[in-house]
Design an enzyme around this catalytic site. Structure first.
Site, mmCIF file in Angstrom:
data_model
loop_
_atom_site.group_PDB
_atom_site.id
_atom_site.type_symbol
_atom_site.label_atom_id
_atom_site.label_comp_id
_atom_site.label_asym_id
_atom_site.label_seq_id
_atom_site.Cartn_x
_atom_site.Cartn_y
_atom_site.Cartn_z
ATOM 1 N N GLU A 15 40.112 56.846 47.799
ATOM 2 C CA GLU A 15 40.379 57.576 46.412
ATOM 3 C C GLU A 15 40.674 58.945 46.365
ATOM 4 O O GLU A 15 40.526 59.580 47.437
ATOM 5 C CB GLU A 15 39.162 57.079 45.644
ATOM 6 C CG GLU A 15 39.168 56.051 44.695
ATOM 7 C CD GLU A 15 39.821 56.150 43.490
ATOM 8 O OE1 GLU A 15 40.506 57.465 43.304
ATOM 9 O OE2 GLU A 15 39.859 55.171 42.677
ATOM 10 N N ASN A 151 38.247 56.429 34.778
ATOM 11 C CA ASN A 151 39.137 56.540 35.748
ATOM 12 C C ASN A 151 40.398 57.740 35.605
ATOM 13 O O ASN A 151 40.134 58.325 34.979
ATOM 14 C CB ASN A 151 39.667 55.037 35.963
ATOM 15 C CG ASN A 151 39.540 54.639 37.521
ATOM 16 O OD1 ASN A 151 39.866 55.469 38.491
ATOM 17 N ND2 ASN A 151 39.124 53.412 37.827
ATOM 18 N N ASP A 203 43.642 51.938 37.689
ATOM 19 C CA ASP A 203 42.702 52.867 38.284
ATOM 20 C C ASP A 203 43.380 54.216 38.226
ATOM 21 O O ASP A 203 43.402 54.936 37.014
ATOM 22 C CB ASP A 203 42.810 52.350 39.795
ATOM 23 C CG ASP A 203 41.424 52.874 40.431
ATOM 24 O OD1 ASP A 203 40.829 53.958 40.454
ATOM 25 O OD2 ASP A 203 40.731 51.780 41.128
#
Length: 295
Positions: A15, A151, A203
């Site tokens: 991420e 997110n 996301d």
């Protein structure tokens, strides 16, 4: 446009890619492992920069050269010379949560969202996080509550609006953004989906210089490019089903770096799960902002 695999880390939860404009290197994290990595496009090599010993969601590069890290239970730390100094030791109501995506604004503030550490509860909307604003003087204020999975964030090119994603809802929202105060208002749908099995869960995201929104998609393994009006104009497939985030980087900001999630299970999630990828999308990004928070 074919994704190029550049680091095969098999990150459990890859991420938060972030291009460092001074170092000319790409950083990213493995949230569940608490690891921060750095990739050098000149050599093709990568290295482990820091092990936090706990989950961390996002981070920002500070104007003074340090790294601001957003951790579990609402903790915030400053990473300098390999040492992490905790400057906010938790937030009320965040004991079961962790920070997720964050973004610095042009004034050096940071928008930072939280979610339940038990992602299954968050996905089922049985546990909730919040969106906070960390101001330059170190004060932190809750802006939104009852967020399932806080997110991807991004700014419109004219800095009049800010995008914000709540993954299980299938929505990317657009708010009016007040640069003078950091206030956000007038929430409306930029992209909304009632069928996440078909469209994927939104996301992480980033915005290019033309105002297109690039949204990573979990479940379908795609990167979606939306026009400034919210029209889906391109969808790029990856060799995995969990594409987690993206950022523009490279000398001319003409490369799109993309993280993915493996959950330590490539048999389920695909041969490229957990790898770092690069795209050459034919459009440039804009520099991310440095945070400038003092404690």
């Amino acid at each position: 446009m074919k994704p190029e695999l550049i680091v095969d880390n098999m990150d459990d939860t890859g991420e938060g890619p972030l291009w460092h404009p001074i170092e000319k290197k790409l950083y990213w994290g493995d949230i569940t492992e608490g690891e921060l990595y750095r990739y050098d496009p000149t050599t093709g090599g990568h290295e482990l920069v820091f092990e936090a010993g706990q989950m961390f969601g996002g981070y920002t590069f500070q104007a003074d050269g340090s790294i601001l890290m957003f951790l579990e239970e609402g903790r915030v730390g400053v990473l300098r010379d390999g040492n992490l100094n905790i400057v906010i030791d938790g937030l009320p109501g965040e004991q079961e949560n962790r920070f997720n995506d964050v973004i610095a604004d042009p004034e050096g503030r940071v928008y930072c969202g939280t979610m339940c550490k038990d992602s299954a509860k968050a996905m089922a909307e049985e546990a909730f996080g919040s969106l906070y604003l960390l101001d330059t003087d170190g004060t932190i204020t809750k802006l939104l509550g009852d967020i399932a999975i806080s997110n991807g964030l991004g700014f419109t090119p004219d800095l009049s609006g800010i995008y914000y994603t709540d993954s299980p809802t299938g929505a990317i929202w657009l708010f009016d953004y007040d640069r003078a105060t950091g206030a956000i208002s007038n929430r409306r749908d930029f992209v909304a989906s009632d069928d996440v099995d078909k469209d994927g869960l939104p996301d992480g995201m980033t915005v290019d210089a033309e105002g297109n929104v690039w949204s990573a998609r979990v479940l379908t393994g795609e990167m979606h490019r939306y026009s400034p009006s919210g029209e889906l104009v391109e969808s790029i497939d990856f060799p995995c089903d969990m594409v987690s985030s993206a950022v523009f980087g490279g000398e001319d900001l003409d490369e799109l770096y993309v993280t993915t999630i493996s959950s330590n299970d490539r048999e389920t999630h695909g041969p490229g799960a957990g790898a770092l990828f690069r795209l050459r999308p034919g459009v440039k990004g804009v520099p991310e902002f440095f945070s400038n928070v003092s404690f």
